[in-house]
Design an enzyme around this catalytic site. Structure first.
Site, PDB file in Angstrom:
ATOM      1  N   TYR A 404       0.842  -1.202   0.000  1.00  0.00           N
ATOM      2  CA  TYR A 404       0.000   0.000   0.000  1.00  0.00           C
ATOM      3  C   TYR A 404       0.877   1.252   0.000  1.00  0.00           C
ATOM      4  CZ  TYR A 404      -4.146  -2.803   1.197  1.00  0.00           C
ATOM      5  OH  TYR A 404      -5.180  -3.701   1.179  1.00  0.00           O
ATOM      6  N   LYS A 413      -1.944   9.513  -9.317  1.00  0.00           N
ATOM      7  CA  LYS A 413      -3.213   8.775  -9.303  1.00  0.00           C
ATOM      8  C   LYS A 413      -4.187   9.443  -8.340  1.00  0.00           C
ATOM      9  CE  LYS A 413      -4.090   4.944  -6.710  1.00  0.00           C
ATOM     10  NZ  LYS A 413      -3.896   3.560  -6.251  1.00  0.00           N
ATOM     11  N   TYR A 414      -3.722   9.774  -7.149  1.00  0.00           N
ATOM     12  CA  TYR A 414      -4.619  10.347  -6.133  1.00  0.00           C
ATOM     13  C   TYR A 414      -5.052  11.761  -6.525  1.00  0.00           C
ATOM     14  CZ  TYR A 414      -3.019   6.249  -3.680  1.00  0.00           C
ATOM     15  OH  TYR A 414      -2.740   4.943  -3.357  1.00  0.00           O
ATOM     16  N   GLU A 481     -13.435  -2.071   3.519  1.00  0.00           N
ATOM     17  CA  GLU A 481     -12.211  -2.807   3.171  1.00  0.00           C
ATOM     18  C   GLU A 481     -12.373  -4.248   3.647  1.00  0.00           C
ATOM     19  OE1 GLU A 481      -9.247  -2.189   1.373  1.00  0.00           O
ATOM     20  OE2 GLU A 481      -9.156  -4.327   1.831  1.00  0.00           O
ATOM     21  N   ASP A 508     -16.436  -7.455   2.627  1.00  0.00           N
ATOM     22  CA  ASP A 508     -16.282  -7.570   1.183  1.00  0.00           C
ATOM     23  C   ASP A 508     -17.366  -6.672   0.597  1.00  0.00           C
ATOM     24  OD1 ASP A 508     -16.750  -8.477  -1.543  1.00  0.00           O
ATOM     25  OD2 ASP A 508     -15.411 -10.135  -1.058  1.00  0.00           O
ATOM     26  N   MET A 509     -17.017  -5.826  -0.321  1.00  0.00           N
ATOM     27  CA  MET A 509     -17.999  -4.836  -0.803  1.00  0.00           C
ATOM     28  C   MET A 509     -19.243  -5.515  -1.411  1.00  0.00           C
ATOM     29  SD  MET A 509     -16.141  -3.228  -4.166  1.00  0.00           S
ATOM     30  CE  MET A 509     -14.480  -3.202  -3.562  1.00  0.00           C
ATOM     31  N   GLU A 533     -10.863   1.875  -6.504  1.00  0.00           N
ATOM     32  CA  GLU A 533      -9.653   1.773  -7.332  1.00  0.00           C
ATOM     33  C   GLU A 533      -9.245   0.308  -7.272  1.00  0.00           C
ATOM     34  OE1 GLU A 533      -6.768   0.787  -8.660  1.00  0.00           O
ATOM     35  OE2 GLU A 533      -5.551   1.635  -7.037  1.00  0.00           O
ATOM     36  N   GLU A 542      -7.876  -7.095 -12.319  1.00  0.00           N
ATOM     37  CA  GLU A 542      -7.913  -7.374 -10.873  1.00  0.00           C
ATOM     38  C   GLU A 542      -9.370  -7.473 -10.406  1.00  0.00           C
ATOM     39  OE1 GLU A 542      -5.184  -4.821  -8.746  1.00  0.00           O
ATOM     40  OE2 GLU A 542      -3.518  -5.456 -10.019  1.00  0.00           O
TER      41      GLU A 542
END
Ligand SMILES: C[S@@+](CC[C@H](N)C(=O)[O-])C[C@H]1O[C@@H](n2cnc3c(N)ncnc32)[C@H](O)[C@@H]1O
Length: 790
Positions: A404, A413-414, A481, A508-509, A533, A542
């Protein structure tokens, strides 16, 4: 400018490529003595080449050839052989007897490892005369095994002098034999970038020495048009015969006139060990000093950016044999005479220090002019060049803090995500869109419900909070998360950094129940802005589509609720990347059965895009797209009717063996045609992605995007390093002729439990205005055994 930027101790020190420069004399027949070797090093060179055998050996081989012809003639006459009998290939040929100490001045010594052995340029492995080619092969074998015995680390073999099919095949076979007898030694083939007249080896070969005068073949060769890719083709044959051996390299002769960049790029991708520069390619400047053209300097600069940058050697620029013969011995250097010591003191130099070589001096100047390494060329990033990494599986594996942290090291990216969220929030206000916090009890509530799903250690949460502050938007913030370890970190961040403004959920989403209202925890509402992301180098690799499918039911109904990213596309381009192919072949040989079935994440560097951009056919072509949220989901419809826990089952077998088809809407297929103007070889497909994070609804506003496409990254997300490309390899390199078309088929496959890719490449050549023939195809590759688990 002060010279501080060249001082490693200084704060303003700028690191740049350093050159390793050697000296080669094409007329040298003896190994340098200790003293001569010191003399060359004192002239400023870092290494020097050495012949393996000497003039005595050469004479011995020439005599052998002549006497063999004579003996054979005599023998044939004595026996009265007919012409047919004389040409019987079973008649015994000449045998070069083993080396003796008279044949060489090259011996094991303390500095033998610093000498680069150069095998005899007078042999002709390509000769159509079987006697000459046989003698040549024997000489090469004797030299290579002897140099290997002496401890040579590198042996340069002069390349074939022509590109004829037969000659090159003979040559390649001889090199293959050498590779089998050496153990720790690199074999380096000295090849011209192309057959520029005058660039080849000057030394006469056995063939030219014994060729009849006024040879028609030679004349024909001289008038033939230059085939720019001919020499590269020959090299390709040699390394293919040697099965991409990782100890086989190229020493590339740089021509006086540089060819088109296509060819320069082709060689850039090859395993370059040396760049060889002859005196002829230098021009004199007004003051009479040797210089190189701007194009030559640019070429050196480009090649020197490689992680293993090639060494340079200068040919025939001195010190020559005479200088060296007059050079003081090692004793004289170590113990100079009184007068020399005095003179040296006066001239502020070391005793017996030779003058600086003008050509070398100029190359050192070019070295000092190299642009310093940029932030994108930091040692860490450079070390990733062409280094194969297995793709992450953030869904089935739990990432570590250090991973991370590495993501978080790239602000680009952010920044883009923050820009996208800022734009979305600003528009929400501007268009006065309803919010999901407005319920029957509080119809005027203006708080936006925002969620970051797959929050990691929380950098995107920070950015969403910042966007809300910047736009003056009141929000209710959720962070989800599934990694229980990252969850601990998120809880601490919430206390320390976010002032407990965030509701952190470990889930888990796909299983999340949805956001509960801040004002009334009994009420589950919707998410207005969902930020994720979950993108891989190929966009969807992914499993972003599968994860978003599982959470999209919580996004506020159209047209208000949005997903950031809004869409992403995968892109492909066929490439030549011999070094990676060699690496994969070595892995396969040492037991990795899936080396060629794995889509590798790799910072592709020493490679050549083989397709050109022509009307109707781009160099980088889109494979497919995913858009979120998905308008209609069969799984959602099913869940609405039967409940989420129920297993979705269709009648029959579904799309894939054993599957019920719930994930079929995330399968994809593409068929792309790439156009290749010059001939070449393809080793696999480079994959990239782009993503529209947010496309403003207000007309005239540019979308906020990220891209890793080589021709878009600078415009859309400059200096972003979060993703390297992905590489889909081919087990067998696929050769194609000029004006060819490469047809790429790729599939994203799924069986409801996992996702994988399949790919095949076919090559076609145009043989008439409307006629194409297939000239080759790869086998079907599949990453099913390494599939991503859903
Ligand atoms: C590529 S990382 C991004 C992390 C963070 N957002 C960032 O930008 O630094 C993806 C994160 O999503 C999480 N993740 C992946 N699939 C998930 C799922 N189905 N539910 C919840 N989290 C998930 C992973 O554990 C990982 O932390």
């Amino acid at each position: 400018m002060s010279s501080d930027h060249l001082n490693p101790e200084s704060d303003s020190f700028e690191s740049r490529p350093s050159f390793c420069i050697g000296q080669h004399d094409s007329n040298r027949f003896e190994t340098l003595t200790d003293g001569q070797y010191s003399y060359v090093l004192n002239s400023g060179f870092n290494f020097v080449t050495t012949p393996i055998t000497n003039q005595h050996f050469f004479n011995r081989v020439v005599d052998l050839y002549k006497s063999h012809l004579q003996e054979r003639e005599q023998w044939a006459q004595e026996r009265g052989l007919t012409a047919a009998q004389r040409s019987n290939p079973s008649l015994p040929g000449p045998v070069v007897s083993t080396l003796t100490n008279k044949d060489t001045s090259y011996f094991p010594s303390s500095y033998v490892g610093a000498l680069v052995a150069y095998s005899s340029p007078w042999i002709d492995l390509c000769s159509s005369d079987p006697l000459i080619s046989s003698i040549s092969r024997q000489v090469l074998n004797l030299e290579i095994t002897y140099a290997n015995f002496c401890g040579a680390r590198s042996i340069i073999i002069p390349g074939p002098r022509e590109d004829s099919g037969r000659g090159v095949a003979q040559y390649a076979r001889a090199v293959q034999e050498c590779m089998e007898v050496t153990t720790q030694t690199n074999i380096i083939i000295h090849m011209p970038m192309y057959r520029e007249p005058g660039l080849e080896e000057k030394v006469e070969t056995l063939s030219s020495l014994f060729r009849e005068a006024n040879d028609a073949e030679a004349e024909e060769k001289a008038t033939k048009e230059i085939d720019l890719f001919g020499a590269w083709d020959s090299w390709h044959t040699i390394r293919s015969v040697c099965t991409y051996n990782t100890m086989l390299f190229v020493a590339l002769r740089i021509p006086r006139r540089l060819p088109e960049t296509d060819l320069q790029e082709r060689w850039f991708a090859e395993p370059l060990h040396y760049l060889s520069l002859t005196k002829d390619i230098f021009q004199d400047n007004r003051a009479g000093h040797p210089t190189l053209s701007r194009n030559h300097q640019a070429l050196i600069t480009r090649y020197m950016r490689l992680k293993n940058s090639p060494w340079l050697f200068l040919t025939d620029v001195g010190p020559d044999t005479q200088n060296l013969n007059e050079a003081p011995g090692k004793m004289a250097i170590d113990f100079p005479s009184l007068s020399e010591a005095k003179q040296a003191l006066k001239e502020n130099r070391k005793p017996h220090m030779p003058p600086q070589n003008a050509y070398l001096g100029y190359i050192k100047y070019v070295e000092r002019q190299q642009p310093p390494y940029s932030a994108m060329e930091s040692p860490a990033l450079t070390s990733f060049q062409d280094w194969l990494q297995s793709p992450l599986q953030p869904l089935s594996d739990n990432l570590e803090s250090a991973t991370y942290e590495m993501f978080e090291g790239d602000p680009v990216k952010y920044d883009q995500y923050e820009a996208a969220v800022t734009e979305a929030m600003a528009e929400w206000k501007l268009l006065n869109k309803p919010t999901s916090s407005a319920t029957a009890e509080a119809p005027n509530c203006r708080e936006l419900i925002c969620a970051v799903a797959g929050a990691g250690r929380g950098p995107l949460v920070t950015r969403v909070l910042r966007a809300a502050e910047r736009t003056g938007t009141a929000i209710q913030m959720w962070a989800l998360e599934k990694n229980q370890n990252a969850y601990v970190y998120l809880l601490r961040q919430n206390e320390r950094e976010w002032g407990n403004r965030v509701t952190v959920v470990k889930t888990d989403m796909r299983e999340w129940e949805g956001p509960r209202l801040a004002a009334n925890k009994d009420v589950i509402t919707k998410v207005d802005i969902l930020v994720t992301e979950l993108l891989g180098s190929f966009g969807d690799n992914e499993l972003s589509p599968e994860c978003l499918d599982g959470i999209q039911r919580h996004i506020a109904p159209r047209p208000h609720g949005i997903s950031i990213p809004q869409s992403y596309t995968a892109h492909l381009s066929p490439i030549s990347t011999p070094r990676i192919h060699a690496d994969l072949s070595a892995r396969a040989a040492s037991g990795d059965a899936n080396a060629f079935e794995t889509p590798w994440v790799v910072r592709l560097f020493a490679m050549d895009f083989v397709a050109q951009k022509v009307p109707g056919h781009a160099r980088f072509q889109q494979a497919w797209e995913f858009v979120h949220p998905v308008e209609v989901s069969r799984a959602d419809d099913f869940a609405a009717e039967h409940g989420r826990a129920k297993k979705y089952c269709t009648v029959g077998g579904g799309a894939m063996t054993g599957s019920s088809g719930t994930n079929d809407h995330n399968a994809r297929h593409c068929h792309l045609t790439f156009v290749c103007r010059t001939r070449g070889v393809v080793h696999g497909l480079a994959g990239f992605f782009e993503s529209v994070l947010y496309a403003p609804q207000v007309q005239g506003k540019e979308p906020v995007e990220i891209s890793i496409l080589p021709d878009q990254i600078d415009r859309k997300s400059k200096d972003m390093i979060s993703w390297f490309p992905i590489f889909f390899p081919l087990k067998q390199p696929l050769y194609f002729p000029q004006d060819a078309e490469l047809e790429v088929s790729m599939w994203r496959q799924t069986d409801d439990t996992k996702v994988w890719y399949e790919w095949i490449v076919e090559a076609y050549a145009w043989v008439g205005p409307n006629a194409r023939i297939k000239v080759g195809a790869s086998e079907m590759h599949s990453s099913r055994k390494l599939a991503c688990l859903m």
